[in-house]
Design a protein around this motif. Structure first.
Motif, short mmCIF file in Angstrom:
data_model
loop_
_atom_site.label_atom_id
_atom_site.label_comp_id
_atom_site.label_asym_id
_atom_site.label_seq_id
_atom_site.Cartn_x
_atom_site.Cartn_y
_atom_site.Cartn_z
N GLY A 288 3.18 14.47 0.05
CA GLY A 288 3.33 13.53 0.96
C GLY A 288 2.74 12.15 0.34
N LEU A 289 1.49 12.21 0.12
CA LEU A 289 0.87 10.90 -0.29
C LEU A 289 1.60 10.55 -1.49
CD1 LEU A 289 -2.73 12.38 0.20
CD2 LEU A 289 -1.51 10.68 1.70
N GLU A 290 1.78 11.51 -2.47
CA GLU A 290 2.48 10.94 -3.84
C GLU A 290 3.68 10.29 -3.46
OE1 GLU A 290 1.80 12.84 -7.11
OE2 GLU A 290 3.42 11.86 -8.01
N GLN A 291 4.45 10.95 -2.74
CA GLN A 291 5.88 10.44 -2.45
C GLN A 291 5.85 9.05 -1.74
OE1 GLN A 291 7.66 13.53 -0.30
NE2 GLN A 291 7.61 14.97 -2.18
N CYS A 292 4.60 8.64 -1.19
CA CYS A 292 4.69 7.15 -0.52
C CYS A 292 3.53 6.35 -1.14
CB CYS A 292 4.02 7.60 0.85
SG CYS A 292 5.38 8.58 1.94
N SER A 293 3.37 6.54 -2.55
CA SER A 293 2.46 5.88 -3.27
C SER A 293 2.55 4.23 -3.16
CB SER A 293 2.05 6.51 -4.63
OG SER A 293 3.40 6.37 -5.30
N GLN A 294 3.67 3.71 -3.36
CA GLN A 294 4.02 2.47 -3.03
C GLN A 294 3.51 2.09 -1.62
OE1 GLN A 294 5.17 0.39 -5.68
NE2 GLN A 294 5.36 2.07 -7.01
N PHE A 295 4.08 2.72 -0.86
CA PHE A 295 3.53 2.14 0.66
C PHE A 295 2.23 2.08 0.83
CE2 PHE A 295 1.81 3.43 4.94
CZ PHE A 295 2.57 2.35 5.59
N LEU A 296 1.32 3.17 0.28
CA LEU A 296 0.00 3.18 0.31
C LEU A 296 -0.71 1.80 -0.52
CD1 LEU A 296 -0.69 7.12 -0.14
CD2 LEU A 296 -0.83 5.70 1.92
N LEU A 297 -0.13 1.58 -1.27
CA LEU A 297 -0.61 0.21 -2.17
C LEU A 297 -0.63 -0.89 -1.16
CD1 LEU A 297 1.08 0.41 -5.62
CD2 LEU A 297 -1.46 0.96 -4.99
N SER A 298 -0.01 -1.01 -0.08
CA SER A 298 0.05 -1.97 0.76
C SER A 298 -0.95 -1.97 1.92
CB SER A 298 1.44 -2.04 1.40
OG SER A 298 1.84 -1.13 2.17
N VAL A 299 -1.64 -0.72 2.07
CA VAL A 299 -2.71 -0.47 2.92
C VAL A 299 -4.05 -0.29 2.07
CG1 VAL A 299 -1.60 -0.51 5.13
CG2 VAL A 299 -1.47 1.74 3.39
N PRO A 300 -4.54 -1.11 1.21
CA PRO A 300 -5.54 -0.70 0.28
C PRO A 300 -6.91 -0.29 1.07
CG PRO A 300 -5.23 -3.18 0.20
CD PRO A 300 -4.16 -2.39 1.14
N GLN A 301 -7.23 -0.86 2.07
CA GLN A 301 -8.31 -0.22 3.02
C GLN A 301 -8.58 0.96 3.62
OE1 GLN A 301 -5.94 -1.92 4.47
NE2 GLN A 301 -5.74 -0.90 6.20
#
Ligand code: PEP
Ligand code: MN
Length: 700
Positions: free
Chosen positions: A209-222
């Motif tokens: 799940g984390l891997e498949q949303c890696s782009q999104f996670l870049l937008s919440v770096p904290q």
């Protein structure tokens, strides 16, 4: 005012009436579909008529446009209705009664697997009791143990690829794919309160799940991505913790079920993120021939260049289009691969059955995982009129080409040079796959880098029984140094008397494997019972079926399901025909890796323990493509006779020998009379090299 404007309650009442009218019409449509299914049940018409479906969709879209309603909305609704009708008809054709089933899946309630399982059940008019298990293996275990009727497991994902563990379960167990389902994985971010994303400090999900949303996670770096073993479990954990700074990635369905707020919808990097699930059962489920069907299988090909291509050509040449080809490492065989294949076809269709027979003849191992209704219900892509049958060609018996009075070496050459029988009609009613007619080239079986069959000659040597660590390691070292390529040793012994030494059992197997490993030799040992097969197949390199078990059909069938070479000894009083039919039992289950072993038969002659039938070697080489080796130890039962018969076997065209050797034959706990001493074995091997082998080596 009141008289001009109806109140909202009145409008809602009108709407409710229209809605129940729609439901009544759907029910009416359903009844008509049932009547159509009844007609189709008695006819040969296919399940789906794509042309008719197109007409229906065009018709309703045009009617919608006339009435000023969105044509695309109406198309969408009717696509759903049509797909439900097709599923309804498929169920009827297949005689599926509906009802309640127990379904195992991996994960907790509201996991994607749960959703896919529900979707599958809904499509088949079934109600289910669904149980989530921690791991894929536990879910499959529940099915095998009879605690579930079906298991629904993911097999591949369009972004993350194949799920190895599920493939391993399919390989290891007798599980059948009876259906498939696809599910669009649509991740959302969910938390306990509607907070800004900048206030999040932790985001939980399954690593995928984390891997498949890696782009999104870049937008919440904290926010720190934190692995959890399941997406739905991550959602539940966030709900239980009640911390607004922690959120989870999972399905909107799971978020709603655990009372979370969706902070962002559709956050996957790719929108086309689908998972394909397989529906497993412990028994195959035949599918009506009118239902578009897929078949899945595991394939191991030979080791020659072009072997894979030949197998794939069997499928394509018989008009079966392949929908998937995936290679996986072959367990216990470094740098060798097995293939997982899906193709459009139904094992109940004689054309598919014929193609599978041909595939078995071309491959080393084939395991059919099942035929099941294809999820995308497409019209069959197979061109009509293809039979997949091998061409009929008459064979030339090699014996006719051998002249009467010739130098033996020349005779051997002549036999070798004789034309091989071309693919043709089997001469026996009892076997077809092991028949020379099914495969012109000799079957060559690889055990690591050792090849058995063809022009090779392989000596397997070791004690009758494994007796002690010291005994087996000494023998292993000695025979390896003197040219043996496989270490033999019985651990479960089929003794004539129940009071004789019965073997060391599993402890003996460990000793044998360890000794083989130390001496650099693969090992062969006898498997006596069906329930020993999985453990033996995991540890030993070749599984021996003893003479007394040659017609133990349950055992043969079981050995046909494993990807391990089998050495099949000839029964004490079996004809060659019966012996080849016994080999067919193994091969017909999918395992083509059978080595025959002539070990002497019962005759009136009592000067030897058995009568070693060396003529069986030439007969078998003519009639079958399988390798044949000779056991001169049991064949004669007497030490002085072993070496001469070993040499004769080589000259007769055997592909190898199985010889009993003991450090101190007089002290052997079994077959002491026929076991060679190390010195005698060394002598046998020394002279063996000077015996011309059939086919004879080219002379200068
Ligand atoms: C053996 O090879 O140890 C053995 C028991 O042989 P057979 O089954 O040929 O008697
Ligand atoms: Mn023996």
């Amino acid at each position: 005012m009141n008289g001009q404007r109806p109140d909202i309650a009145g409008l809602r009442q009108d709407l409710d009436e229209v809605d129940s009218g729609i439901v009544r019409l759907i029910a009416q449509r359903h009844d008509i579909i049932t009547a159509i299914a009844e007609v189709k049940e008695h006819g040969a018409a296919g399940l789906q008529d794509t042309e008719r479906e197109r007409q229906v969709l065009d018709g309703v879209a045009a009617a919608a446009a006339d009435l000023g309603v969105s044509a695309s909305l109406v198309r969408r609704i009717f696509r759903e209705l049509i797909s439900d009708s097709v599923a309804q008809q498929a169920r009827r054709l297949n005689g599926e009664p509906g009802g309640r089933v127990r379904v195992a899946f991996q994960g907790v309630a509201h996991a994607y697997s749960d959703a896919a399982a529900q979707k599958y059940l809904a499509g088949r008019g079934l109600d289910g009791d669904l149980t989530g298990y921690r791991t894929f293996r536990e879910a499959a275990g529940a099915l095998i143990a009879g605690q579930a009727d079906l298991a629904v497991l993911p097999i591949e994902n369009t972004t993350a690829g194949s799920i190895n563990e599920v493939y391993a379960l399919l390989r290891e167990h007798e599980l059948y794919i009876i259906g498939e389902e696809t599910w669009k994985v649509d991740h959302c971010l969910a938390g306990v309160a509607d907070v800004p994303l900048t206030s999040l400090s932790r985001i939980l999900s399954h690593p995928q799940g984390l891997e498949q949303c890696s782009q999104f996670l870049l937008s919440v770096p904290q926010a720190t991505p934190t692995s959890y073993f399941d997406t739905a479990e991550a959602v539940r954990a966030v709900a239980e913790a009640g911390d607004p700074a922690t959120a989870a990635i999972g399905s909107a369905d799971a978020a709603a079920a655990y009372g979370l707020v969706v902070l962002r919808h559709s956050i996957s990097d790719r929108t086309d993120n689908y998972t394909r699930f397989v529906v497993l059962s412990t028994t195959p489920a035949p599918v009506d021939l009118r239902i578009p069907c897929k078949t899945s299988l595991i394939l191991v090909t030979g080791h020659e260049e072009g072997d894979l291509l030949r197998c794939l050509e069997v499928l394509s040449g018989s008009g079966h289009s392949m929908t998937k080809l995936e290679s996986r490492p072959r367990p216990g065989r470094p740098w060798e691969y097995m293939f997982f294949v899906d193709f459009e076809g139904n094992t109940a269709d004689p054309r598919t059955a014929a193609a599978l027979d041909e595939l078995r003849a071309a491959a080393l191992y084939v395991k059919i995982l099942g035929s099941y209704p294809a999820k995308a219900l497409r019209a069959p892509a197979r061109p009509a009129g293809l039979t997949g049958q091998p061409a009929e060609v008459t064979s030339v018996p090699p014996s006719e080409t051998v002249a009467a009075e010739q130098d033996p070496a020349e005779m051997l050459e002549a036999v070798a040079a004789a034309p091989k029988p071309a693919p043709g009609k089997s001469r026996s009613r009892h076997y077809k796959l092991v028949d020379r007619a099914a495969r012109q080239d000799d079957t060559i079986i690889a055990v690591g880098d050792l090849l058995i069959g063809g022009d090779g000659f392989v000596v397997m040597a070791g004690p009758c029984s494994v007796e002690s660590e010291e005994q087996i390691t000494t023998t292993a070292r000695f025979v390896a140094e003197h040219g043996a390529r496989v270490l033999r040793g019985g651990v479960f012994k089929p003794r004539t008397s129940p009071y004789s030494f019965q073997g060391l059992g599993w402890d003996g197997l460990d000793l044998l494997v360890a000794a083989g490993r130390e001496a650099g030799l693969p090992v062969i040992t006898e498997v006596m019972a069906v329930d020993q097969v999985p453990r033996m197949a995991a540890a030993a390199d070749i599984l021996q079926v003893g003479a007394r078990n040659m017609q133990n059909f349950d055992l043969l069938r079981e050995l046909g399901k494993v990807d391990r070479p089998v050495l099949l000894k000839r029964g004490l009083s079996s004809t060659i025909e019966e012996w080849l039919a016994a080999a067919e039992y193994v091969v017909a289950q999918g395992n083509q890796q059978v080595i025959l072993c002539e070990r002497g038969i019962r005759t009136f002659e009592s000067a030897t323990r058995n009568t070693l039938d060396l003529s069986a070697v030439v007969v078998v080489r003519e009639r079958s493509h399988l390798p044949i080796i000779v056991d001169p130890s049991h064949g004669t039962g007497s030490r002085p006779y072993v070496a001469p018969m070993a040499w004769a076997a080589r000259a007769a065209g055997a592909h190898g020998l199985l010889v009993e050797v003991h450090p101190e034959p007089a002290k052997a706990l079994s077959d002491s009379e026929q076991s060679l001493s190390p010195a005698e074995f060394a002598d046998l091997m020394r002279h063996l090299a000077s015996i011309p082998q059939w086919p004879a080596p080219a002379r200068v």
